[in-house]
Design a protein around this motif. Structure first.
Motif, short mmCIF file in Angstrom:
data_model
loop_
_atom_site.label_atom_id
_atom_site.label_comp_id
_atom_site.label_asym_id
_atom_site.label_seq_id
_atom_site.Cartn_x
_atom_site.Cartn_y
_atom_site.Cartn_z
N SER A 7 -41.95 -132.45 -25.95
CA SER A 7 -41.85 -131.33 -26.87
C SER A 7 -42.88 -130.27 -26.47
CB SER A 7 -42.12 -131.81 -28.28
OG SER A 7 -42.48 -130.77 -29.14
N THR A 36 -36.03 -134.44 -34.27
CA THR A 36 -37.11 -133.73 -34.93
C THR A 36 -38.17 -134.78 -35.26
OG1 THR A 36 -36.17 -134.02 -37.14
CG2 THR A 36 -35.56 -132.01 -35.94
N ALA A 60 -31.54 -135.25 -34.45
CA ALA A 60 -31.14 -133.89 -34.80
C ALA A 60 -29.64 -133.82 -34.99
CB ALA A 60 -31.59 -132.92 -33.71
#
Length: 61
Positions: A7, A36, A60
């Motif tokens: 990320s 997420t 997600a």
């Protein structure tokens, strides 16, 4: 089982454990799957060599 989530918020990746993946039954993710999560910086040292942990990981939609 454990794995690493990439990320922009967690340079170098975020370590996570299957118990942090939300959902019923056996919780797993596949490589490339979008998720997420809540990033947490490891304050003292590292978690298996990573400076971040991924908590509350959710697939997600």
């Amino acid at each position: 089982m454990q794995g690493i989530i990439d990320s922009d918020a967690t340079p170098g990746g975020a370590w996570t454990h299957f118990s942090d993946v939300a959902g019923p039954g056996f919780r797993s993710l596949t490589p490339g799957q979008h998720v997420t999560f809540e990033p947490e910086r490891v304050v003292s040292g590292t978690q298996d060599g990573y400076h971040h942990r991924a908590l509350d990981v959710r697939k997600a939609e």
